[in-house]
Write a protein that holds these residues in place. Structure first.
Motif, PDB file in Angstrom:
ATOM      1  N   GLY A 319       0.804  -1.212   0.000  1.00 34.91           N
ATOM      2  CA  GLY A 319       0.000   0.000   0.000  1.00 34.91           C
ATOM      3  C   GLY A 319       0.839   1.265   0.000  1.00 34.91           C
ATOM      4  N   LEU A 320       0.157   2.384   0.229  1.00 37.60           N
ATOM      5  CA  LEU A 320       0.842   3.673   0.213  1.00 37.60           C
ATOM      6  C   LEU A 320       1.876   3.815   1.330  1.00 37.60           C
ATOM      7  CD1 LEU A 320      -2.069   6.074  -0.806  1.00 37.60           C
ATOM      8  CD2 LEU A 320      -0.253   5.121  -2.240  1.00 37.60           C
ATOM      9  N   PRO A 321       1.582   3.336   2.576  1.00 37.82           N
ATOM     10  CA  PRO A 321       2.603   3.452   3.628  1.00 37.82           C
ATOM     11  C   PRO A 321       3.886   2.720   3.217  1.00 37.82           C
ATOM     12  CG  PRO A 321       0.508   2.768   4.568  1.00 37.82           C
ATOM     13  CD  PRO A 321       0.345   2.727   3.079  1.00 37.82           C
ATOM     14  N   GLY A 322       3.726   1.587   2.554  1.00 36.37           N
ATOM     15  CA  GLY A 322       4.888   0.823   2.104  1.00 36.37           C
ATOM     16  C   GLY A 322       5.680   1.590   1.056  1.00 36.37           C
ATOM     17  N   ALA A 323       4.974   2.170   0.105  1.00 35.63           N
ATOM     18  CA  ALA A 323       5.642   2.938  -0.949  1.00 35.63           C
ATOM     19  C   ALA A 323       6.417   4.099  -0.335  1.00 35.63           C
ATOM     20  CB  ALA A 323       4.616   3.449  -1.956  1.00 35.63           C
ATOM     21  N   ARG A 324       5.814   4.735   0.680  1.00 36.61           N
ATOM     22  CA  ARG A 324       6.479   5.873   1.322  1.00 36.61           C
ATOM     23  C   ARG A 324       7.791   5.442   1.975  1.00 36.61           C
ATOM     24  NH1 ARG A 324       3.984   9.969   5.787  1.00 36.61           N
ATOM     25  NH2 ARG A 324       3.636   8.061   6.963  1.00 36.61           N
ATOM     26  N   ARG A 325       7.772   4.275   2.614  1.00 35.75           N
ATOM     27  CA  ARG A 325       8.986   3.792   3.278  1.00 35.75           C
ATOM     28  C   ARG A 325      10.098   3.464   2.291  1.00 35.75           C
ATOM     29  NH1 ARG A 325       5.819   0.648   6.424  1.00 35.75           N
ATOM     30  NH2 ARG A 325       6.467  -1.251   5.348  1.00 35.75           N
ATOM     31  N   LEU A 326       9.712   3.046   1.094  1.00 33.31           N
ATOM     32  CA  LEU A 326      10.708   2.602   0.120  1.00 33.31           C
ATOM     33  C   LEU A 326      11.425   3.771  -0.567  1.00 33.31           C
ATOM     34  CD1 LEU A 326       8.607  -0.227  -1.560  1.00 33.31           C
ATOM     35  CD2 LEU A 326      10.427  -0.490   0.132  1.00 33.31           C
ATOM     36  N   MET A 327      10.789   4.945  -0.560  1.00 32.02           N
ATOM     37  CA  MET A 327      11.349   6.087  -1.294  1.00 32.02           C
ATOM     38  C   MET A 327      11.897   7.122  -0.317  1.00 32.02           C
ATOM     39  SD  MET A 327      10.773   5.237  -4.524  1.00 32.02           S
ATOM     40  CE  MET A 327      10.598   6.601  -5.692  1.00 32.02           C
ATOM     41  N   ASP A 328      12.696   8.072  -0.823  1.00 31.24           N
ATOM     42  CA  ASP A 328      13.273   9.109   0.030  1.00 31.24           C
ATOM     43  C   ASP A 328      12.280  10.234   0.304  1.00 31.24           C
ATOM     44  OD1 ASP A 328      15.698   7.785   0.150  1.00 31.24           O
ATOM     45  OD2 ASP A 328      16.403   8.709  -1.707  1.00 31.24           O
ATOM     46  N   GLU A 329      11.508  10.570  -0.708  1.00 34.82           N
ATOM     47  CA  GLU A 329      10.517  11.646  -0.532  1.00 34.82           C
ATOM     48  C   GLU A 329       9.168  11.148  -1.008  1.00 34.82           C
ATOM     49  OE1 GLU A 329      11.709  15.330  -2.317  1.00 34.82           O
ATOM     50  OE2 GLU A 329      13.646  15.284  -1.281  1.00 34.82           O
ATOM     51  N   PHE A 330       8.142  11.621  -0.338  1.00 36.34           N
ATOM     52  CA  PHE A 330       6.807  11.118  -0.644  1.00 36.34           C
ATOM     53  C   PHE A 330       5.796  12.210  -0.329  1.00 36.34           C
ATOM     54  CE2 PHE A 330       2.843   8.964   0.094  1.00 36.34           C
ATOM     55  CZ  PHE A 330       2.850   7.841  -0.724  1.00 36.34           C
ATOM     56  N   ALA A 331       4.953  12.558  -1.275  1.00 33.14           N
ATOM     57  CA  ALA A 331       3.918  13.555  -1.023  1.00 33.14           C
ATOM     58  C   ALA A 331       2.624  13.083  -1.666  1.00 33.14           C
ATOM     59  CB  ALA A 331       4.319  14.900  -1.608  1.00 33.14           C
ATOM     60  N   ILE A 332       1.525  13.379  -1.000  1.00 34.31           N
ATOM     61  CA  ILE A 332       0.243  12.936  -1.548  1.00 34.31           C
ATOM     62  C   ILE A 332      -0.774  14.065  -1.448  1.00 34.31           C
ATOM     63  CG2 ILE A 332      -0.337  11.871   0.677  1.00 34.31           C
ATOM     64  CD1 ILE A 332      -1.899   9.750  -0.951  1.00 34.31           C
ATOM     65  N   VAL A 333      -1.492  14.282  -2.512  1.00 33.42           N
ATOM     66  CA  VAL A 333      -2.555  15.275  -2.523  1.00 33.42           C
ATOM     67  C   VAL A 333      -3.810  14.562  -2.995  1.00 33.42           C
ATOM     68  CG1 VAL A 333      -3.398  17.415  -3.545  1.00 33.42           C
ATOM     69  CG2 VAL A 333      -0.953  17.132  -3.093  1.00 33.42           C
ATOM     70  N   SER A 334      -4.860  14.650  -2.196  1.00 37.00           N
ATOM     71  CA  SER A 334      -6.081  13.958  -2.581  1.00 37.00           C
ATOM     72  C   SER A 334      -7.284  14.852  -2.356  1.00 37.00           C
ATOM     73  CB  SER A 334      -6.234  12.673  -1.759  1.00 37.00           C
ATOM     74  OG  SER A 334      -7.249  11.875  -2.326  1.00 37.00           O
ATOM     75  N   GLU A 335      -8.206  14.813  -3.281  1.00 38.37           N
ATOM     76  CA  GLU A 335      -9.392  15.636  -3.172  1.00 38.37           C
ATOM     77  C   GLU A 335     -10.599  14.734  -3.426  1.00 38.37           C
ATOM     78  OE1 GLU A 335     -10.829  19.836  -5.111  1.00 38.37           O
ATOM     79  OE2 GLU A 335      -8.831  19.083  -5.616  1.00 38.37           O
ATOM     80  N   ILE A 336     -11.536  14.763  -2.509  1.00 38.24           N
ATOM     81  CA  ILE A 336     -12.701  13.889  -2.646  1.00 38.24           C
ATOM     82  C   ILE A 336     -13.457  14.215  -3.939  1.00 38.24           C
ATOM     83  CG2 ILE A 336     -14.941  13.291  -1.621  1.00 38.24           C
ATOM     84  CD1 ILE A 336     -12.531  12.149  -0.180  1.00 38.24           C
ATOM     85  N   GLY A 337     -13.724  13.177  -4.704  1.00 40.44           N
ATOM     86  CA  GLY A 337     -14.462  13.345  -5.957  1.00 40.44           C
ATOM     87  C   GLY A 337     -13.599  13.793  -7.121  1.00 40.44           C
ATOM     88  N   ARG A 338     -12.344  14.184  -6.850  1.00 46.59           N
ATOM     89  CA  ARG A 338     -11.484  14.678  -7.921  1.00 46.59           C
ATOM     90  C   ARG A 338     -10.346  13.710  -8.250  1.00 46.59           C
ATOM     91  NH1 ARG A 338     -11.694  20.175  -8.732  1.00 46.59           N
ATOM     92  NH2 ARG A 338     -10.444  19.724 -10.591  1.00 46.59           N
ATOM     93  N   GLY A 339      -9.779  13.106  -7.199  1.00 43.74           N
ATOM     94  CA  GLY A 339      -8.692  12.174  -7.472  1.00 43.74           C
ATOM     95  C   GLY A 339      -7.500  12.386  -6.555  1.00 43.74           C
ATOM     96  N   THR A 340      -6.480  11.585  -6.794  1.00 41.41           N
ATOM     97  CA  THR A 340      -5.311  11.549  -5.922  1.00 41.41           C
ATOM     98  C   THR A 340      -4.041  11.638  -6.758  1.00 41.41           C
ATOM     99  OG1 THR A 340      -6.523  10.139  -4.379  1.00 41.41           O
ATOM    100  CG2 THR A 340      -4.118  10.160  -4.178  1.00 41.41           C
ATOM    101  N   THR A 341      -3.082  12.408  -6.266  1.00 42.47           N
ATOM    102  CA  THR A 341      -1.775  12.466  -6.915  1.00 42.47           C
ATOM    103  C   THR A 341      -0.691  12.160  -5.888  1.00 42.47           C
ATOM    104  OG1 THR A 341      -2.530  14.130  -8.489  1.00 42.47           O
ATOM    105  CG2 THR A 341      -0.155  13.900  -8.211  1.00 42.47           C
ATOM    106  N   VAL A 342       0.102  11.165  -6.175  1.00 41.61           N
ATOM    107  CA  VAL A 342       1.230  10.813  -5.319  1.00 41.61           C
ATOM    108  C   VAL A 342       2.510  11.189  -6.058  1.00 41.61           C
ATOM    109  CG1 VAL A 342       2.522   8.916  -4.258  1.00 41.61           C
ATOM    110  CG2 VAL A 342       0.011   8.884  -4.230  1.00 41.61           C
ATOM    111  N   THR A 343       3.403  11.898  -5.373  1.00 43.89           N
ATOM    112  CA  THR A 343       4.711  12.205  -5.956  1.00 43.89           C
ATOM    113  C   THR A 343       5.777  11.642  -5.039  1.00 43.89           C
ATOM    114  OG1 THR A 343       3.764  14.301  -6.674  1.00 43.89           O
ATOM    115  CG2 THR A 343       6.132  14.039  -6.927  1.00 43.89           C
TER     116      THR A 343
END
Ligand SMILES: [Zn+2]
Length: 351
Positions: A319-343
Motif C-alpha cells: 500500500g501507500l505506507p509501504g511505498a512511502r517507506r521505500l522512497m526518500d521523498e513522498f507527497a500525496i494530494v487527494s481531493e474527494i471526488g477529484r482524485g489523488t496524486t502521489v509524488t
C-alpha cells in the motif's frame, strides 16, 4: 500480419514526424495542426494499400503535398486579387521531385541504422508489432525495447535531415550532439557538451532547431496509462529500467520498482484508471521521480491512509505506507471526488 487495427497504431506513431514536417513549413499553429490532421486522415485511408515498409515515406510525401496544396491555394488567392484568370496549371512537377528527394532521404537514413535497429523500428512502426512481443523475440524486456526504439527514432531523425540536405557533418562531435538533441536526453546532452557545440557549429545549430520541435518524446521520461494488472507490471519494469541508467544498486532498483508497483496498484484498486509518470531528475542531484495520478474518488483521510498497518488491501501488497517507506521523498494530494496524486522521489548516492 494484416490486422484491421494495425494501420491506426502505425499512423499514430507517425504523428511526431508529420508534425515536424508541417511545422518546418507552416508557422501558424492552428493551420499547422489542421494540416497534420489532414495528412493523418489521408495516410490512414491509404494505409491498407501502402507497401509494407513504405508507410513512413508515404506519410512524408503526403504531408509535403498537403502543405504544398495549401500554398498553391494561397498563391492562387493572391494572384486572383490582381488577375482575372489563373493561368497556371493545377499540378506542378515540383511536388513529384520533392517527394522523390524525401523518399530517398528516408531510404538513406534507414541505411545508416544497424540491421537490428532497422528491423525493430520497421516491425514496430510499420508492421505494428508491440514492444512486448518484440521483447520476446529479442530476448529483452518491453521497457528496454521501447527505450531502444526511442534512440533509433532519434538517430533516424538526424540521419534523415542530413540525407535530405546531402550534408556530411564537419566534425566527429556533430552526430553525437545531434543524437543527444534529437532524443531529448538532457543527461546525454551534458555528457557531450551539446550546448557548447551548438554555439560553435553552424550546421548543428541549424539542424537542432527542427530536432527540438514539439511532438517529440523525451528519452528520460516515461508515462504509462494504468488500467489493469498488466499495466502495473509495465510501470514497474519501466521504473526499474529508467532508474537503472543512474547509479542505483540492484537493491535500490528493486525498492523503486516495488514502490512504483504499489502506487500503480493503488490506482487499479481504487480509481479504475490513471497514469504513472516516471522521470529522471538531476536537481538538486540525480534521482528518479515517480508521479502517480488518478481521477478516482479520492482518499477521505490521507493521514490515516499513510499510517502503517492501515490497509484496505486486506493484507495484499504494501500500500501507500509501504511505498512511502521505500522512497526518500513522498507527497500525496487527494481531493474527494477529484482524485489523488502521489509524488515520490528516490535520490541516487548517499543520503
Ligand atoms: Zn556540429
Amino acid at each position: 500480419m494484416p490486422d484491421q487495427r494495425a494501420p491506426q497504431a502505425d499512423v499514430a506513431a507517425l504523428i511526431p514526424m508529420v508534425r515536424r514536417i508541417v511545422a518546418a513549413r507552416v508557422q501558424d499553429g492552428p493551420t499547422a495542426e489542421d494540416l497534420v490532421q489532414e495528412t493523418l486522415v489521408r495516410v490512414l485511408a491509404a494505409a491498407p494499400r501502402v507497401e509494407p515498409g513504405m508507410l513512413e515515406s508515404y506519410a512524408i510525401v503526403t504531408a509535403r503535398n498537403v502543405v504544398a496544396s495549401l500554398w498553391r491555394e494561397r498563391d492562387r488567392h493572391r494572384r486572383n486579387q490582381h488577375r482575372v484568370v489563373d493561368l497556371l496549371p493545377e499540378e506542378t512537377h515540383d511536388d513529384a521531385l520533392m517527394a522523390r528527394e524525401e523518399q530517398s532521404a528516408v531510404v538513406q537514413a534507414l541505411a545508416r541504422l544497424s540491421q537490428r535497429e532497422r528491423d525493430t523500428l520497421l516491425a514496430h512502426e510499420v508492421a505494428g508489432q508491440d514492444t512486448r512481443s518484440l521483447a520476446g523475440e529479442l530476448g529483452s524486456t518491453a521497457g528496454a525495447v521501447a527505450a531502444q526504439l526511442n534512440r533509433t527514432r532519434a538517430r533516424m531523425r538526424v540521419e534523415y535531415l542530413l540525407a535530405l540536405e546531402r550534408i556530411e557533418p564537419p566534425t566527429d562531435r556533430c552526430r553525437p550532439v545531434l543524437f543527444a538533441v534529437s532524443s531529448g536526453d538532457r543527461r546525454r546532452q551534458r555528457e557531450v557538451d551539446a550546448g557548447r557545440h551548438l554555439l560553435e557549429c553552424d550546421l548543428c545549430a541549424r539542424l537542432s532547431h527542427p530536432l527540438m520541435e514539439r511532438g517529440q518524446s523525451r528519452d528520460d521520461e516515461v508515462c504509462i496509462p494504468i488500467r489493469s494488472d498488466a499495466d502495473i507490471v509495465a510501470a514497474r519494469q519501466a521504473g526499474r529500467e529508467l532508474a537503472a541508467r543512474l547509479g542505483f544498486s540492484r537493491t535500490e532498483l528493486t525498492l523503486i520498482a516495488t514502490a512504483v508497483s504499489e502506487v500503480s496498484r493503488n490506482i487499479v484498486r481504487f480509481a479504475d484508471s490513471g497514469e504513472v509518470v516516471i522521470e529522471l531528475v538531476d536537481q538538486p542531484r540525480q534521482g528518479v521521480r515517480v508521479l502517480a495520478r488518478d481521477t478516482g474518488p479520492g482518499i477521505p483521510d490521507v493521514e490515516m491512509a499513510l499510517e502503517d498497518g492501515f490497509s484496505t488491501y486486506n493484507g495484499l501488497g504494501l500500500g501507500l505506507p509501504g511505498a512511502r517507506r521505500l522512497m526518500d521523498e513522498f507527497a500525496i494530494v487527494s481531493e474527494i471526488g477529484r482524485g489523488t496524486t502521489v509524488t515520490m522521489t528516490k535520490w541516487c548516492g548517499e543520503r
